[in-house]
Design a protein around this motif. Structure first.
Motif, PDB file in Angstrom:
ATOM      1  N   HIS A 101      -0.224   8.985  15.852  1.00  0.00           N
ATOM      2  CA  HIS A 101      -0.036  10.235  15.113  1.00  0.00           C
ATOM      3  C   HIS A 101       0.121  11.408  16.083  1.00  0.00           C
ATOM      4  O   HIS A 101      -0.042  11.262  17.289  1.00  0.00           O
ATOM      5  CB  HIS A 101      -1.224  10.477  14.181  1.00  0.00           C
ATOM      6  CG  HIS A 101      -1.340   9.471  13.083  1.00  0.00           C
ATOM      7  ND1 HIS A 101      -0.404   9.346  12.083  1.00  0.00           N
ATOM      8  CD2 HIS A 101      -2.282   8.514  12.835  1.00  0.00           C
ATOM      9  CE1 HIS A 101      -0.771   8.375  11.253  1.00  0.00           C
ATOM     10  NE2 HIS A 101      -1.900   7.845  11.694  1.00  0.00           N
ATOM     11  N   HIS A 129       2.237   1.288   5.348  1.00  0.00           N
ATOM     12  CA  HIS A 129       0.807   1.624   5.287  1.00  0.00           C
ATOM     13  C   HIS A 129       0.442   2.107   3.888  1.00  0.00           C
ATOM     14  O   HIS A 129       1.225   2.765   3.208  1.00  0.00           O
ATOM     15  CB  HIS A 129       0.464   2.696   6.333  1.00  0.00           C
ATOM     16  CG  HIS A 129       0.266   2.124   7.707  1.00  0.00           C
ATOM     17  ND1 HIS A 129       0.316   2.876   8.849  1.00  0.00           N
ATOM     18  CD2 HIS A 129       0.013   0.843   8.108  1.00  0.00           C
ATOM     19  CE1 HIS A 129       0.089   2.109   9.903  1.00  0.00           C
ATOM     20  NE2 HIS A 129      -0.085   0.870   9.479  1.00  0.00           N
ATOM     21  N   HIS A 151       7.270   3.317   6.067  1.00  0.00           N
ATOM     22  CA  HIS A 151       6.538   2.161   6.584  1.00  0.00           C
ATOM     23  C   HIS A 151       5.511   1.781   5.525  1.00  0.00           C
ATOM     24  O   HIS A 151       5.264   2.543   4.591  1.00  0.00           O
ATOM     25  CB  HIS A 151       5.896   2.433   7.952  1.00  0.00           C
ATOM     26  CG  HIS A 151       4.810   3.467   7.952  1.00  0.00           C
ATOM     27  ND1 HIS A 151       5.015   4.764   7.524  1.00  0.00           N
ATOM     28  CD2 HIS A 151       3.499   3.410   8.324  1.00  0.00           C
ATOM     29  CE1 HIS A 151       3.885   5.442   7.644  1.00  0.00           C
ATOM     30  NE2 HIS A 151       2.942   4.645   8.117  1.00  0.00           N
ATOM     31  N   HIS A 182       4.800   3.992  15.782  1.00  0.00           N
ATOM     32  CA  HIS A 182       3.585   4.466  15.116  1.00  0.00           C
ATOM     33  C   HIS A 182       2.463   3.524  15.525  1.00  0.00           C
ATOM     34  O   HIS A 182       2.271   2.485  14.918  1.00  0.00           O
ATOM     35  CB  HIS A 182       3.871   4.427  13.612  1.00  0.00           C
ATOM     36  CG  HIS A 182       2.718   4.750  12.713  1.00  0.00           C
ATOM     37  ND1 HIS A 182       1.765   5.677  13.009  1.00  0.00           N
ATOM     38  CD2 HIS A 182       2.406   4.262  11.486  1.00  0.00           C
ATOM     39  CE1 HIS A 182       0.908   5.748  12.011  1.00  0.00           C
ATOM     40  NE2 HIS A 182       1.261   4.887  11.078  1.00  0.00           N
ATOM     41  N   ASP A 205      -1.319   4.429   2.601  1.00  0.00           N
ATOM     42  CA  ASP A 205      -1.212   5.847   2.216  1.00  0.00           C
ATOM     43  C   ASP A 205       0.228   6.276   1.940  1.00  0.00           C
ATOM     44  O   ASP A 205       0.466   7.406   1.538  1.00  0.00           O
ATOM     45  CB  ASP A 205      -1.877   6.755   3.271  1.00  0.00           C
ATOM     46  CG  ASP A 205      -1.351   6.532   4.673  1.00  0.00           C
ATOM     47  OD1 ASP A 205      -1.068   5.370   5.031  1.00  0.00           O
ATOM     48  OD2 ASP A 205      -1.222   7.516   5.428  1.00  0.00           O
ATOM     49  N   HIS A 206       1.182   5.361   2.112  1.00  0.00           N
ATOM     50  CA  HIS A 206       2.585   5.676   1.824  1.00  0.00           C
ATOM     51  C   HIS A 206       3.145   4.850   0.666  1.00  0.00           C
ATOM     52  O   HIS A 206       4.277   5.079   0.231  1.00  0.00           O
ATOM     53  CB  HIS A 206       3.443   5.468   3.080  1.00  0.00           C
ATOM     54  CG  HIS A 206       3.013   6.357   4.204  1.00  0.00           C
ATOM     55  ND1 HIS A 206       3.741   7.461   4.600  1.00  0.00           N
ATOM     56  CD2 HIS A 206       1.881   6.338   4.970  1.00  0.00           C
ATOM     57  CE1 HIS A 206       3.088   8.082   5.575  1.00  0.00           C
ATOM     58  NE2 HIS A 206       1.956   7.406   5.825  1.00  0.00           N
TER      59      HIS A 206
HETATM   60 ZN   LIG Z   1       0.962   4.952   8.964  1.00  0.00          ZN
END
Ligand SMILES: [Zn+2]
Ligand SMILES: [Zn+2]
Length: 346
Positions: free
Chosen positions: A274, A122, A120, A203, A124-125
């Protein structure tokens, strides 16, 4: 018999003393693995945290252990993770001569990471992918329609960053070919010789995804961020557990990477899509239930990813999560906390 599928080493790394001993054990078992040419997967952790620390964000490399090329599973931190793994001696097959004229770090980045799967969009990915893109080689990015849409419209749009993709607005620099992946569709992943099937995850009610990576009848499950079905009001994890249970029954599931972002103290209303140890254990119970009689998950390697670091004095979130998982682990699952730069065989 079933146990033979799983590596016997318990690698729940909770203190430095055991870590050193385990690393030695790991080095020995890798020697063994390569000499026997065991069919399986190799995973290198490039980034393991779920936010806050910008040099250690979610990204794992996976390859069939008989093949040279990796698929990157998310790309939160890429180049820092390669540097860390090199420091730990976890790319033993890469020499300066082989890498020249590139550095070993550059060679692994450009030549050994063959393609990306993005669970996905976001930050942080994907931040490592974006920041490294000017130096990257031509690659395919595999992702859901939603993820591709965000990458195109909100990152690679000449406002946030130049458009290194083959589609979208303005001049298309074409480094990345955006390959749309549809749920449950089987696809081959670049030149890695891996194949994959993507399944949707929920999510915080926004779309995320899981990739079931296959090679030679072995499978490995990589989960992007996900909340538990009960909180998400979703059936997505239930669908995934039923799918994975088939693989457990066929003794093909070699392991998984899945998130636990917070310790049990986090309240359900503040999980934002999460998991906590309590919720992951509850979800894994469903996989156990669908996988047949007895204790079908005994020894199954489950890598815990995406832990959110705490900035509070005296809090060791990794330790807390490891302890809480182990306390509720009546399934015999082998929980593993990889650190940045670690390498493991599955
Ligand atoms: Zn995420
Ligand atoms: Zn995340």
């Amino acid at each position: 018999m079933f146990l033979m599928n799983y590596s016997g080493n318990s690698l729940l790394r909770t203190n430095n003393m055991t870590k050193k001993a385990l690393n030695v054990g790991l080095a020995v078992s890798f020697g063994l693995f390569s000499s026997l040419a065991t069919a399986g997967f190799e995973v290198v952790a490039l980034g393991v945290d779920g936010g806050v620390t910008d040099g250690n964000l979610t990204s794992y490399l996976i390859r069939d252990d008989s093949q040279p090329l990796y698929l990157a599973l998310d790309a939160g931190s890429v180049l820092p993770g390669i540097a860390k793994a090199l420091e730990k001696g976890n790319f033993p097959d890469i020499t300066d001569e082989m890498a020249a004229p590139l550095t070993r770090q550059g060679y692994i980045f450009r030549q050994r990471i063959n393609s990306y799967f993005i669970s996905h969009a976001h930050l942080d990915h994907v931040s490592g992918l974006i920041i490294g893109s000017p130096e990257d080689s031509k690659k395919t990015i595999y992702a859901s329609a939603d993820t591709i849409d965000v990458l195109r419209n909100y990152y690679f749009n000449w406002r946030v960053w130049p458009n290194f993709t083959d589609s979208g607005s303005g001049t298309r620099l074409g480094t990345y070919r955006m390959q749309l992946v549809r749920p449950a569709q089987s696809l081959s992943l670049g030149l890695t010789r891996l194949t994959g099937e993507m399944y949707p995850l929920s999510h915080d009610k926004s779309p995320s995804s899981m990739l079931l990576v296959s090679s030679n009848n072995n499978v490995f499950a990589y989960f992007g961020d996900t909340g538990p079905d009960e909180i998400e009001k979703s059936k997505n994890l239930d669908t995934v557990w039923r799918k994975l249970a088939e693989k457990v029954k066929q003794q093909q599931l070699k392991g998984m990477i899945i998130e636990v972002s917070y310790p049990n103290a986090a309240s359900d209303s503040k999980l934002y899509g999460h998991m906590t140890p309590k919720w992951l254990l509850k979800e894994l119970k469903n996989l156990e239930k669908y996988s047949g009689e007895g204790q079908p998950l005994t020894g199954l390697p489950v890598v815990i990813s995406h832990i959110k670091p705490s900035l509070q004095q005296g809090q060791d979130v990794r330790q807390t999560i490891a302890t809480e998982l182990q306390a509720g682990n009546d399934m015999g699952v082998n929980f593993i906390l990889m650190e940045q730069g670690d390498r493991q065989q599955f």
